[in-house]
Write a protein that holds these residues in place. Structure first.
Motif, PDB file in Angstrom:
ATOM      1  N   LEU A   1       0.843  -1.197   0.000  1.00 36.54           N
ATOM      2  CA  LEU A   1       0.000   0.000   0.000  1.00 36.54           C
ATOM      3  C   LEU A   1       0.881   1.251   0.000  1.00 36.54           C
ATOM      4  O   LEU A   1       0.617   2.198  -0.742  1.00 36.54           O
ATOM      5  CB  LEU A   1      -0.942   0.009   1.217  1.00 36.54           C
ATOM      6  N   MET A   2       1.932   1.236   0.794  1.00 38.96           N
ATOM      7  CA  MET A   2       2.860   2.377   0.837  1.00 38.96           C
ATOM      8  C   MET A   2       3.502   2.615  -0.533  1.00 38.96           C
ATOM      9  O   MET A   2       3.694   3.760  -0.945  1.00 38.96           O
ATOM     10  CB  MET A   2       3.958   2.155   1.870  1.00 38.96           C
ATOM     11  N   GLU A   3       3.802   1.532  -1.222  1.00 42.17           N
ATOM     12  CA  GLU A   3       4.458   1.644  -2.529  1.00 42.17           C
ATOM     13  C   GLU A   3       3.491   2.069  -3.630  1.00 42.17           C
ATOM     14  O   GLU A   3       3.795   2.957  -4.421  1.00 42.17           O
ATOM     15  CB  GLU A   3       5.078   0.293  -2.906  1.00 42.17           C
ATOM     16  N   LYS A   4       2.297   1.462  -3.667  1.00 38.97           N
ATOM     17  CA  LYS A   4       1.365   1.706  -4.777  1.00 38.97           C
ATOM     18  C   LYS A   4       0.480   2.935  -4.584  1.00 38.97           C
ATOM     19  O   LYS A   4       0.129   3.598  -5.555  1.00 38.97           O
ATOM     20  CB  LYS A   4       0.492   0.478  -5.018  1.00 38.97           C
ATOM     21  N   LYS A   5       0.071   3.186  -3.348  1.00 43.03           N
ATOM     22  CA  LYS A   5      -0.812   4.329  -3.087  1.00 43.03           C
ATOM     23  C   LYS A   5      -0.381   5.028  -1.790  1.00 43.03           C
ATOM     24  O   LYS A   5      -1.118   5.038  -0.806  1.00 43.03           O
ATOM     25  CB  LYS A   5      -2.272   3.879  -3.000  1.00 43.03           C
ATOM     26  N   PRO A   6       0.808   5.636  -1.799  1.00 44.86           N
ATOM     27  CA  PRO A   6       1.300   6.268  -0.570  1.00 44.86           C
ATOM     28  C   PRO A   6       0.406   7.399  -0.055  1.00 44.86           C
ATOM     29  O   PRO A   6       0.367   7.655   1.148  1.00 44.86           O
ATOM     30  CB  PRO A   6       2.689   6.788  -0.964  1.00 44.86           C
ATOM     31  N   LYS A   7      -0.334   8.043  -0.947  1.00 44.45           N
ATOM     32  CA  LYS A   7      -1.214   9.136  -0.524  1.00 44.45           C
ATOM     33  C   LYS A   7      -2.313   8.644   0.421  1.00 44.45           C
ATOM     34  O   LYS A   7      -2.804   9.402   1.247  1.00 44.45           O
ATOM     35  CB  LYS A   7      -1.829   9.822  -1.734  1.00 44.45           C
ATOM     36  N   ILE A   8      -2.692   7.376   0.292  1.00 46.83           N
ATOM     37  CA  ILE A   8      -3.726   6.819   1.165  1.00 46.83           C
ATOM     38  C   ILE A   8      -3.258   6.853   2.617  1.00 46.83           C
ATOM     39  O   ILE A   8      -4.043   7.145   3.527  1.00 46.83           O
ATOM     40  CB  ILE A   8      -4.086   5.371   0.744  1.00 46.83           C
ATOM     41  N   ILE A   9      -1.982   6.566   2.839  1.00 52.07           N
ATOM     42  CA  ILE A   9      -1.426   6.569   4.202  1.00 52.07           C
ATOM     43  C   ILE A   9      -1.641   7.940   4.851  1.00 52.07           C
ATOM     44  O   ILE A   9      -1.913   8.038   6.040  1.00 52.07           O
ATOM     45  CB  ILE A   9       0.081   6.204   4.186  1.00 52.07           C
ATOM     46  N   GLN A  10      -1.534   8.997   4.054  1.00 50.79           N
ATOM     47  CA  GLN A  10      -1.682  10.359   4.572  1.00 50.79           C
ATOM     48  C   GLN A  10      -3.141  10.805   4.677  1.00 50.79           C
ATOM     49  O   GLN A  10      -3.471  11.622   5.514  1.00 50.79           O
ATOM     50  CB  GLN A  10      -0.943  11.343   3.659  1.00 50.79           C
ATOM     51  N   ARG A  11      -3.998  10.263   3.834  1.00 48.25           N
ATOM     52  CA  ARG A  11      -5.358  10.786   3.732  1.00 48.25           C
ATOM     53  C   ARG A  11      -6.424   9.990   4.471  1.00 48.25           C
ATOM     54  O   ARG A  11      -7.434  10.542   4.890  1.00 48.25           O
ATOM     55  CB  ARG A  11      -5.761  10.881   2.265  1.00 48.25           C
TER      56      ARG A  11
END
Length: 186
Positions: free
Chosen positions: A152-162
């Protein structure tokens, strides 16, 4: 109104096709938590996220289970419901203030009749959706908690922040405590 760059990577359609399709789009400015689609209702729209993010989820045994996240430049809808015209299993809501463009099912069908080239574009969108769905299925069944979080961090890192920790944990099919342990070891 700023029009989205929906076709920037798709050169197979003419300017007339682009303009007709874009003329059918409705701009939506949504606050955090705005429900794009609601479980139990037929999905009426296909959304394009110009700015912001959304998540798809369903409720099972009083648990909120996140199925997917969508970011800028992606389309989102309750696809099964949108295609079959049957009630949706899922709810889709914005994770933050978002700018979206939507087209109704009926307007999309009108676009296909008037410009059959658009069906190819739509098929490409569906293929991306299917690949993401299949990857998510493999992702959740065969990878460890740590591998799922790293991916998830690699493919959609923005999700971690949002997204909230609870939504991320649900999406990764783990408890908040397990997610905290995984994060602490990275």
């Amino acid at each position: 109104m700023t029009k989205p760059t929906l076709f920037e990577n798709i050169t197979e359609v003419s300017e007339d096709v682009r303009n007709f399709f874009i003329s059918k789009l409705e701009e939506i400015q949504a606050e955090k938590g705005y429900k794009l689609e609601t479980a139990g209702e037929v999905s009426k729209y296909l959304y394009y996220i110009a700015e912001g993010s959304a998540r798809s989820f369903y409720i099972r045994e009083n648990r909120d289970i996140t199925v997917s996240f969508s970011l800028e430049g992606e389309f989102v809808t309750a696809m099964h419901s949108f295609i079959t015209r049957s009630p949706s299993y899922e709810t889709i809501e914005t994770l933050e203030k978002s700018l979206l463009y939507r087209i109704s099912y009926n307007d999309l069908q009108e676009c296909f009749k008037k410009f059959p080239d658009l069906e190819r574009v739509y098929r490409m969108i569906l293929e991306k959706y299917y690949i993401a769905l299949e990857e998510q299925m493999i992702f959740s069944k065969f990878k460890s908690a740590r591998e799922r979080y790293l991916e998830l961090m690699e493919k959609k890192p923005k999700i971690i922040q949002r997204a909230s920790v609870g939504h991320i944990a649900s999406f990764l099919d783990m408890t908040i405590e397990t997610l905290s342990r995984v994060r602490a070891k990275i």
